[in-house]
Design a protein around this motif. Structure first.
Motif, PDB file in Angstrom:
ATOM      1  N   LEU A 138       0.823  -1.213   0.000  1.00 44.20           N
ATOM      2  CA  LEU A 138       0.000   0.000   0.000  1.00 44.20           C
ATOM      3  C   LEU A 138       0.853   1.258   0.000  1.00 44.20           C
ATOM      4  N   PHE A 139       1.975   1.222   0.716  1.00 40.78           N
ATOM      5  CA  PHE A 139       2.881   2.370   0.722  1.00 40.78           C
ATOM      6  C   PHE A 139       3.429   2.601  -0.687  1.00 40.78           C
ATOM      7  N   ARG A 140       3.759   1.505  -1.388  1.00 37.78           N
ATOM      8  CA  ARG A 140       4.246   1.662  -2.761  1.00 37.78           C
ATOM      9  C   ARG A 140       3.150   2.185  -3.679  1.00 37.78           C
ATOM     10  N   LYS A 141       1.908   1.717  -3.485  1.00 43.86           N
ATOM     11  CA  LYS A 141       0.803   2.238  -4.297  1.00 43.86           C
ATOM     12  C   LYS A 141       0.662   3.746  -4.110  1.00 43.86           C
ATOM     13  N   LEU A 142       0.755   4.190  -2.863  1.00 40.86           N
ATOM     14  CA  LEU A 142       0.668   5.623  -2.589  1.00 40.86           C
ATOM     15  C   LEU A 142       1.806   6.381  -3.260  1.00 40.86           C
ATOM     16  N   ALA A 143       2.999   5.780  -3.242  1.00 35.64           N
ATOM     17  CA  ALA A 143       4.150   6.425  -3.875  1.00 35.64           C
ATOM     18  C   ALA A 143       3.959   6.505  -5.389  1.00 35.64           C
ATOM     19  N   ARG A 144       3.480   5.418  -5.986  1.00 37.15           N
ATOM     20  CA  ARG A 144       3.276   5.398  -7.438  1.00 37.15           C
ATOM     21  C   ARG A 144       2.197   6.388  -7.865  1.00 37.15           C
ATOM     22  N   ASP A 145       1.214   6.559  -7.013  1.00 35.82           N
ATOM     23  CA  ASP A 145       0.140   7.516  -7.308  1.00 35.82           C
ATOM     24  C   ASP A 145       0.524   8.949  -6.926  1.00 35.82           C
ATOM     25  N   LYS A 146       1.755   9.127  -6.475  1.00 35.79           N
ATOM     26  CA  LYS A 146       2.305  10.440  -6.103  1.00 35.79           C
ATOM     27  C   LYS A 146       1.511  11.103  -4.985  1.00 35.79           C
ATOM     28  N   ARG A 147       1.035  10.275  -4.055  1.00 36.22           N
ATOM     29  CA  ARG A 147       0.265  10.802  -2.932  1.00 36.22           C
ATOM     30  C   ARG A 147       1.127  11.004  -1.686  1.00 36.22           C
ATOM     31  N   LEU A 148       2.394  10.607  -1.763  1.00 32.91           N
ATOM     32  CA  LEU A 148       3.291  10.755  -0.615  1.00 32.91           C
ATOM     33  C   LEU A 148       4.167  11.994  -0.711  1.00 32.91           C
ATOM     34  N   THR A 149       4.072  12.710  -1.815  1.00 34.38           N
ATOM     35  CA  THR A 149       4.907  13.893  -2.031  1.00 34.38           C
ATOM     36  C   THR A 149       4.033  15.064  -2.479  1.00 34.38           C
ATOM     37  N   ASN A 150       4.563  16.249  -2.338  1.00 39.75           N
ATOM     38  CA  ASN A 150       3.865  17.475  -2.715  1.00 39.75           C
ATOM     39  C   ASN A 150       4.111  17.761  -4.190  1.00 39.75           C
ATOM     40  N   PRO A 151       3.066  17.811  -5.028  1.00 38.01           N
ATOM     41  CA  PRO A 151       3.278  18.045  -6.468  1.00 38.01           C
ATOM     42  C   PRO A 151       3.983  19.369  -6.758  1.00 38.01           C
ATOM     43  N   LEU A 152       3.831  20.341  -5.881  1.00 35.79           N
ATOM     44  CA  LEU A 152       4.499  21.632  -6.101  1.00 35.79           C
ATOM     45  C   LEU A 152       6.000  21.552  -5.864  1.00 35.79           C
ATOM     46  N   LEU A 153       6.443  20.497  -5.148  1.00 37.47           N
ATOM     47  CA  LEU A 153       7.864  20.331  -4.850  1.00 37.47           C
ATOM     48  C   LEU A 153       8.499  19.199  -5.644  1.00 37.47           C
ATOM     49  N   ASP A 154       7.692  18.516  -6.453  1.00 37.42           N
ATOM     50  CA  ASP A 154       8.126  17.246  -7.047  1.00 37.42           C
ATOM     51  C   ASP A 154       9.379  17.375  -7.906  1.00 37.42           C
ATOM     52  N   GLN A 155       9.496  18.439  -8.660  1.00 36.59           N
ATOM     53  CA  GLN A 155      10.617  18.583  -9.580  1.00 36.59           C
ATOM     54  C   GLN A 155      11.744  19.448  -9.012  1.00 36.59           C
ATOM     55  N   GLY A 156      11.730  19.635  -7.715  1.00 34.20           N
ATOM     56  CA  GLY A 156      12.801  20.386  -7.086  1.00 34.20           C
ATOM     57  C   GLY A 156      12.570  21.884  -7.157  1.00 34.20           C
ATOM     58  N   PRO A 157      13.635  22.651  -6.870  1.00 35.23           N
ATOM     59  CA  PRO A 157      14.994  22.197  -6.554  1.00 35.23           C
ATOM     60  C   PRO A 157      15.044  21.427  -5.233  1.00 35.23           C
ATOM     61  N   PHE A 158      16.117  20.636  -5.070  1.00 32.30           N
ATOM     62  CA  PHE A 158      16.240  19.750  -3.930  1.00 32.30           C
ATOM     63  C   PHE A 158      17.244  20.305  -2.914  1.00 32.30           C
ATOM     64  N   LYS A 159      17.176  19.779  -1.707  1.00 35.56           N
ATOM     65  CA  LYS A 159      17.916  20.354  -0.586  1.00 35.56           C
ATOM     66  C   LYS A 159      18.895  19.354   0.025  1.00 35.56           C
ATOM     67  N   ILE A 160      19.911  19.901   0.685  1.00 31.01           N
ATOM     68  CA  ILE A 160      20.894  19.063   1.361  1.00 31.01           C
ATOM     69  C   ILE A 160      20.255  18.416   2.586  1.00 31.01           C
ATOM     70  N   TRP A 161      20.437  17.107   2.697  1.00 28.97           N
ATOM     71  CA  TRP A 161      19.868  16.343   3.804  1.00 28.97           C
ATOM     72  C   TRP A 161      20.934  15.445   4.394  1.00 28.97           C
ATOM     73  N   CYS A 162      21.064  15.448   5.718  1.00 33.55           N
ATOM     74  CA  CYS A 162      22.032  14.591   6.408  1.00 33.55           C
ATOM     75  C   CYS A 162      21.278  13.594   7.281  1.00 33.55           C
ATOM     76  N   ASP A 163      21.383  12.304   6.955  1.00 32.39           N
ATOM     77  CA  ASP A 163      20.708  11.275   7.746  1.00 32.39           C
ATOM     78  C   ASP A 163      21.199  11.238   9.186  1.00 32.39           C
ATOM     79  N   ASP A 164      22.468  11.586   9.388  1.00 33.59           N
ATOM     80  CA  ASP A 164      23.083  11.399  10.704  1.00 33.59           C
ATOM     81  C   ASP A 164      23.239  12.705  11.475  1.00 33.59           C
TER      82      ASP A 164
END
Length: 483
Positions: A265-291
């Protein structure tokens, strides 16, 4: 989903046995000479600085400063060359693009270029400090061997002062914009490009402790041009994790079905683009540090930041990641909170108000100084991420071993409606799967039940970890032969 304890045992044993050699003078002396060859000076002391989760650091002191060499641990880091390459690039990027105090890199290299061929390495300046943000936030008297928790009695003004400094770091990380999702490469002295996959801490842990074959990760030179495509790739990783982890992945047939349904179900939501904001989908992207967390933020005696370390799992990521408030405000992760997930949520909500207030103050100052635009604020998006539940989507995508508890308690009902019992909710969701997916689920259940009866190690470590384990076997064989 628990880590595979057999893989964990192999990983820990490998790392521990590798670290033992640093007690030997014949190992330490060539390392010290190697550091001196790249940073001439009169050395006064050489010793192990600390053993971290992924590296060992040794410090060579001079009369007017100190230098650190950081070596990647076999068994802990499953992509050592790639990790070091990524970390060097991002640290130089941060030095050029931000005022975040990161160690100055003197030299770096591959395993073959390292002293005694030990491992990929970085030589950098040592940042003198009095303590760490972790110690300033942790409950007083908490034993070192126990997991820390934000001091429940901490003074509100002190907390806001400390949070303000952390907010300043996040604000600076969110300011640069990049055209793709992935790890950075330095193409010349002042130019960086996103050229390689976003190697994350979660990916390393899935291979190290989750039985995931390395081939199931995105290829080395795969980058992503939309947030939704990357989120779908992360959803695929969670499915492959369940399929491939050999031990400790399920405890019954229904447990397997429950985990399968959640990931589908999580993958279905991802494929349907329901887990991300369409206004942010194409970036620009930001620096992220997991740690990035309080344990990696060094403080001076006056409790101001001296430096920030451990940037190995840092990459350009979906903006939604930067918009999610940091889980480490309470120090402890939600799935490990002693009183449970709901209590963590209540405690976090209270502390987040303090953090948002601190973030707004940082933003106001930066805007007044022309270092930030009004549309670059994080306080509003962070508050919205928490209120909407987007925070939990990001957290589930980045923490595979916590995926199930987060999905069923924080994500499922938001998209598919409430249920009476979250433990049994998967049965109500079966109708959302097609027949081929249900057939796939039952085949997986059959295989997982068979695997429960025969515990076999399924582990795909890197070539350096394999080589060191072979070295250990050879040494053990010689020792046994002598007896």
């Amino acid at each position: 989903m628990c880590p595979d304890d057999m893989a964990w045992e192999q990983a820990e044993e490998t790392a521990d046995r590798w670290l033992v050699q640093f007690l030997e003078v014949d190992i330490l002396r060539p390392i010290a000479d190697f550091i001196l060859s790249h940073n001439r000076g009169v050395a006064t002391e050489f010793a192990i600085l600390r053993k971290g989760s992924y590296n060992i650091s040794l410090r060579l002191e001079y009369r007017n400063g100190a230098t650190v060499i950081r070596l990647s641990q076999p068994g802990a880091v499953l992509f050592p060359e790639e990790k070091v390459m990524n970390e060097v690039a991002i640290m130089r990027f941060l030095t050029d693009q931000t005022s975040i105090p990161v160690p100055f890199i003197l030299h770096s290299g591959t395993k073959e270029e390292s002293p005694l061929g030990l491992s990929p390495f970085i030589i950098m300046d040592y940042i003198d400090h009095e303590t760490k943000m972790y110690n300033a936030l942790n409950t007083p008297g908490c034993p070192k061997e126990e997991r820390g928790i934000l001091d429940p009695q901490i003074d509100e003004d002190r907390l806001e002062m400390l949070y303000s400094q952390l907010a300043g770091i996040l604000l600076q990380l969110s300011t640069p914009s990049l055209p793709r999702i992935g790890s950075l490469s330095q193409t010349d002295d002042f130019t960086w490009e996103v050229t390689r996959r976003p190697l994350s801490m979660n990916m390393n842990e899935l291979v190290r402790l989750g039985g995931l074959p390395r081939s199931k990760l995105p290829d080395l030179y795969t980058t992503f041009d939309t947030s939704s495509s990357y989120m779908e790739a992360l959803a695929e990783l969670n499915i492959n994790h369940l399929v491939h982890q050999r031990n400790d992945s399920v405890d019954s047939a229904d447990d397997c079905r429950r985990k399968f349904v959640a990931r589908q179900l999580f993958r279905k939501l991802a494929r349907d683009k329901r887990l991300t904001n369409p206004l942010l989908d194409q970036g620009p992207f930001k620096i992220w540090c997991d740690d990035l967390r309080p344990a990696n933020v060094l403080l001076q005696e006056n409790m101001h930041i001296a430096g920030v370390v451990d940037w190995e799992f840092t990459y350009a990521a979906p903006t939604e990641f930067s918009y999610a408030p940091p889980w480490w405000l309470l120090i402890e992760k939600p799935e490990l909170w002693p009183k449970g997930l709901e209590d963590w949520t209540i405690s976090f909500d209270a502390r987040l108000k303090t953090f948002i207030r601190a973030m707004k103050n940082c933003e106001d100052i930066a805007i007044q100084q022309n270092r930030l635009r009004e549309d670059q604020r994080l306080s509003g998006p962070m508050n919205e991420s928490w209120e909407s539940g987007d925070f939990w989507i990001v957290y589930a995508a980045l923490h595979s071993f916590a995926f199930d508890v987060i999905y069923w308690q924080k994500i499922d009902a938001r998209f598919f409606g409430p249920t009476e019992n979250t433990e049994e909710a998967w049965k109500e969701r079966l109708g959302l799967l097609d027949e081929s997916e249900k057939d796939e689920m039952e085949l997986l259940v059959t295989r997982k039940l068979q695997e429960m009866n025969t515990r076999i190690l399924s582990w795909d470590p890197d070539e350096y970890t394999v080589a060191f384990r072979e070295q250990l076997k050879s040494q053990n064989g010689k020792a046994n032969g002598e007896k």
